[in-house]
Design an enzyme around this catalytic site. Structure first.
Site, PDB file in Angstrom:
ATOM      1  N   HIS A  69      -3.790  -5.356   2.738  1.00  0.00           N
ATOM      2  CA  HIS A  69      -3.652  -6.129   4.151  1.00  0.00           C
ATOM      3  C   HIS A  69      -3.874  -7.568   4.205  1.00  0.00           C
ATOM      4  CE1 HIS A  69      -2.002  -1.434   3.792  1.00  0.00           C
ATOM      5  NE2 HIS A  69      -3.780  -1.587   3.622  1.00  0.00           N
TER       6      HIS A  69
ATOM      7  N   ARG B  30     -13.124   5.983  -2.657  1.00  0.00           N
ATOM      8  CA  ARG B  30     -11.525   5.494  -2.150  1.00  0.00           C
ATOM      9  C   ARG B  30     -11.761   3.323  -2.073  1.00  0.00           C
ATOM     10  NH1 ARG B  30      -7.686   6.926   1.442  1.00  0.00           N
ATOM     11  NH2 ARG B  30      -7.063   5.226   2.640  1.00  0.00           N
TER      12      ARG B  30
ATOM     13  N   CYS C  82       1.089  -0.872   0.454  1.00  0.00           N
ATOM     14  CA  CYS C  82       0.047  -0.181   0.108  1.00  0.00           C
ATOM     15  C   CYS C  82       0.894   1.183  -0.677  1.00  0.00           C
ATOM     16  CB  CYS C  82      -1.185   0.009   1.040  1.00  0.00           C
ATOM     17  SG  CYS C  82      -1.814   0.743   0.620  1.00  0.00           S
TER      18      CYS C  82
END
Ligand code: GLN
Length: 250
Positions: free
Chosen positions: A202, A128, A93
Site C-alpha cells: 500500500h 503476519r 493486497c
C-alpha cells in the site's frame, strides 16, 4: 494524439480500507499532466462495471469483503472479459489475492475460490507481514527498456496475513530486498500474467512509485509515454529508500 483513457475503481466499500484509491488519483494525474483525456468511474457493489475501460483497480480489504467481492465479480464477469482483451487489471493486497485461484479466510483458514485471473494461490503465512517493504521490479514482459538502478526500486507498506505462491503461468513482479512480499522461498513480490498484475504494498503504491504507474498506463495504451520529470518526487523516493534501508539494519 493519445486516445482518452478510462479507469475504473472497483468496489471501494469492500476493497477500500487501505487508501489504495489513491492509485486512481495518481493515474488520472499522470495522464492529465501529459494532456491525455481520462475518465474515472467509481463502481460500487450493485453497479455494473463498465465494459470498455482500459484499467481496473482493486485495493486492500478484509477477509469477508474479499469473499463478497469475488462472488459479485464472478457473477458479473467484467474483469474476466477485460483480462481477455488485454485491459489492465491491477490488484493490491486483498485485491491481489482475489485475482488468484484460491485464498483462505478466517481463523479456520477456509479455502475460497478466487477469480482465477492470476495463477497464484494464497494461504495464511507463518507470521503476519506488517511494515515497510522494499523490492526491485524485474524486467517486465515486453518491456524493451526495463527500469534500472534506483528507478526499479518499489517502496510501500505491507499488511497481510496471506502468503502467496505463484504457479507456472504467473511471473513474479519483483524481488524482495526488505520485507516479506509473497512470503515464498524465493523472496519474490507480486505477480504478473499478461495484463493482470497483483502486488502487496500500500502507500498508495503508485504514489510512491510513479514508474510503476507509468508501466500500467503504457501496458493499457500499448505504447510508451513521455517521461514526466519530477525532481521533488525523486527526492522523496530517495528519502524513503534510505529510511527503509537504515531502519532494517536496526
Ligand atoms: N485479508 C488479507 C490478508 O490479511 C488482505 C489484507 C489487506 O488487504 N491488507 O492477507
Amino acid at each position: 494524439m493519445t486516445r482518452p483513457v478510462h479507469i475504473v475503481l472497483v468496489y471501494q466499500s469492500l476493497l477500500g480500507i487501505y487508501g489504495d484509491r489513491g492509485n486512481a488519483t495518481v493515474l488520472t494525474k499522470r495522464l492529465q499532466w501529459r494532456g491525455i483525456e481520462n475518465t474515472l468511474t467509481v463502481a460500487e457493489p450493485g453497479d455494473p462495471l463498465p465494459d470498455d475501460a482500459d484499467l481496473y483497480l482493486l485495493g486492500g480489504g478484509e477477509d469477508g469483503a474479499q469473499t463478497t467481492a469475488v462472488r459479485l465479480l464472478t457473477e458479473e464477469g467484467t474483469l474476466h472479459r477485460a483480462a481477455e482483451r488485454g485491459s489492465v487489471v491491477f490488484g493490491v493486497c486483498a485485491g491481489y489475492q482475489i485475482l488468484g485461484t484460491t485464498f483462505t479466510v478466517g481463523e479456520m483458514d477456509r479455502v475460497m475460490p478466487g477469480l482465477g485471473l492470476l495463477d497464484v494461490s494464497t494461504r495464511r503465512g507463518t507470521t503476519r507481514a506488517v511494515g515497510e517493504v522494499l523490492t526491485r521490479l524485474r524486467p517486465l514482459p515486453g518491456d524493451v527498456s526495463p527500469l534500472a538502478g534506483d528507478d526499479a526500486l518499489v517502496t510501500g507498506f505491507e499488511n497481510h496475513g496471506g502468503f502467496t505462491t505463484l504457479g507456472a503461468d504467473a511471473l513474479p513482479l519483483a524481488d524482495v530486498e526488505i520485507g516479506i512480499g509473497n512470503g515464498d522461498a524465493t523472496r519474490t513480490e507480486g505477480a504478473i500474467q499478461g495484463s493482470v498484475i497483483g502486488t502487496y504494498p500500500h502507500g498508495p503504491v503508485l504514489a510512491r512509485n510513479p514508474a510503476l504507474a507509468d508501466f500500467l498506463l503504457e501496458t493499457a495504451l500499448g505504447h510508451r509515454l513521455d517521461p514526466l520529470p519530477r525532481p521533488e518526487i525523486d527526492k522523496l523516493r530517495q528519502e524513503r529508500i534510505g529510511t527503509i534501508r537504515r531502519s532494517s539494519r536496526g
